[in-house]
Design a protein around this motif. Sequence first.
Motif, PDB file in Angstrom:
ATOM      1  N   ALA A  42      -5.515 -12.554   1.827  1.00 36.87           N
ATOM      2  CA  ALA A  42      -4.112 -12.882   1.573  1.00 36.87           C
ATOM      3  C   ALA A  42      -3.895 -13.241   0.116  1.00 36.87           C
ATOM      4  O   ALA A  42      -4.765 -13.823  -0.524  1.00 36.87           O
ATOM      5  CB  ALA A  42      -3.661 -14.052   2.451  1.00 36.87           C
ATOM      6  N   MET A  43      -2.730 -12.866  -0.374  1.00 41.08           N
ATOM      7  CA  MET A  43      -2.239 -13.381  -1.644  1.00 41.08           C
ATOM      8  C   MET A  43      -1.104 -14.318  -1.278  1.00 41.08           C
ATOM      9  O   MET A  43      -0.164 -13.922  -0.587  1.00 41.08           O
ATOM     10  CB  MET A  43      -1.703 -12.282  -2.552  1.00 41.08           C
ATOM     11  N   ALA A  47       2.058  -8.855  -6.998  1.00 37.16           N
ATOM     12  CA  ALA A  47       2.485  -9.250  -5.656  1.00 37.16           C
ATOM     13  C   ALA A  47       2.871  -8.017  -4.839  1.00 37.16           C
ATOM     14  O   ALA A  47       2.556  -7.934  -3.643  1.00 37.16           O
ATOM     15  CB  ALA A  47       3.651 -10.229  -5.740  1.00 37.16           C
ATOM     16  N   GLY A  48       3.502  -7.049  -5.476  1.00 39.72           N
ATOM     17  CA  GLY A  48       3.899  -5.821  -4.785  1.00 39.72           C
ATOM     18  C   GLY A  48       2.707  -5.036  -4.255  1.00 39.72           C
ATOM     19  O   GLY A  48       2.785  -4.410  -3.189  1.00 39.72           O
ATOM     20  N   HIS A  49       1.604  -5.079  -4.988  1.00 38.20           N
ATOM     21  CA  HIS A  49       0.379  -4.402  -4.549  1.00 38.20           C
ATOM     22  C   HIS A  49      -0.074  -4.965  -3.202  1.00 38.20           C
ATOM     23  O   HIS A  49      -0.350  -4.213  -2.266  1.00 38.20           O
ATOM     24  CB  HIS A  49      -0.715  -4.566  -5.618  1.00 38.20           C
ATOM     25  N   TYR A  50      -0.142  -6.301  -3.109  1.00 38.81           N
ATOM     26  CA  TYR A  50      -0.608  -6.930  -1.870  1.00 38.81           C
ATOM     27  C   TYR A  50       0.465  -6.942  -0.786  1.00 38.81           C
ATOM     28  O   TYR A  50       0.143  -6.913   0.399  1.00 38.81           O
ATOM     29  CB  TYR A  50      -1.169  -8.326  -2.161  1.00 38.81           C
ATOM     30  N   GLU A  51       1.733  -6.932  -1.197  1.00 39.63           N
ATOM     31  CA  GLU A  51       2.810  -6.809  -0.216  1.00 39.63           C
ATOM     32  C   GLU A  51       2.706  -5.461   0.490  1.00 39.63           C
ATOM     33  O   GLU A  51       2.868  -5.359   1.708  1.00 39.63           O
ATOM     34  CB  GLU A  51       4.173  -6.984  -0.898  1.00 39.63           C
ATOM     35  N   GLY A  52       2.403  -4.427  -0.310  1.00 39.12           N
ATOM     36  CA  GLY A  52       2.235  -3.086   0.258  1.00 39.12           C
ATOM     37  C   GLY A  52       1.074  -3.007   1.241  1.00 39.12           C
ATOM     38  O   GLY A  52       1.059  -2.159   2.135  1.00 39.12           O
ATOM     39  N   GLN A  59      -6.343  -4.910 -12.464  1.00 37.04           N
ATOM     40  CA  GLN A  59      -7.248  -5.984 -12.043  1.00 37.04           C
ATOM     41  C   GLN A  59      -7.265  -6.087 -10.521  1.00 37.04           C
ATOM     42  O   GLN A  59      -8.324  -6.288  -9.919  1.00 37.04           O
ATOM     43  CB  GLN A  59      -6.837  -7.325 -12.645  1.00 37.04           C
ATOM     44  N   ALA A  60      -6.099  -5.970  -9.874  1.00 39.87           N
ATOM     45  CA  ALA A  60      -6.032  -6.043  -8.407  1.00 39.87           C
ATOM     46  C   ALA A  60      -6.843  -4.915  -7.787  1.00 39.87           C
ATOM     47  O   ALA A  60      -7.626  -5.138  -6.843  1.00 39.87           O
ATOM     48  CB  ALA A  60      -4.581  -5.985  -7.937  1.00 39.87           C
TER      49      ALA A  60
END
Length: 190
Positions: free
Chosen positions: A110-111, A158-163, A93-94
């Motif tokens: 931003a997330m 969260a890891g996707h957007y952290e990356g 989905q992300a």
Amino acid sequence: MLHLILFGPPGAGKGTQSEKLVEKYELCHLSTGDIFRYNIKNETDLGKLAKSYMDKGELVPDEVTIKMLEAEVDKNADAKGFIFDGFPRTIPQAKALDTFLNSKGAKVDAMIALHVDEEELVKRLLLRGKDSARADDQNEDVIRKRISVYNEQTAQVAGHYEGLGRFHQVNGEQSIDEVFNNLCGIINKL
């Protein structure tokens, strides 16, 4: 345009904070939960399908959720930006959201995740269940299943957007105003 993902488990305060952010930043709030509930109430085909998953505390399939959300964004093309609440819930989905926004010359700015302890979430949801007609907030087993699904399947987003350098976290156990002030501090730096 400002595109935010307000992230966190059920009961973290996403809906409450979204209302305040919409007012301050004049954004369009897109809550998959609200969209699903509207469709369930009106007994649309999508609503019936979504209900069958939600009643078990499971996620609605990606392809259904993505198409529904894209239609909502397109309906609000003149918005100053969006707060995505309850979406994305999976890595596919992300990636689909990123691709969709990129096709419009935009991105997720931003997330922001609201962190709340699990026992506090259960208390909040049971309390909310007393005041609402939401069956999924009235059964502790279903609540714990929803939190488990979030931890197992959704938290990885969260890891996707952290990356991508776009992940932020706020303590969701503070007062509503303190959480809001922390959110605004992050947004104002974007």
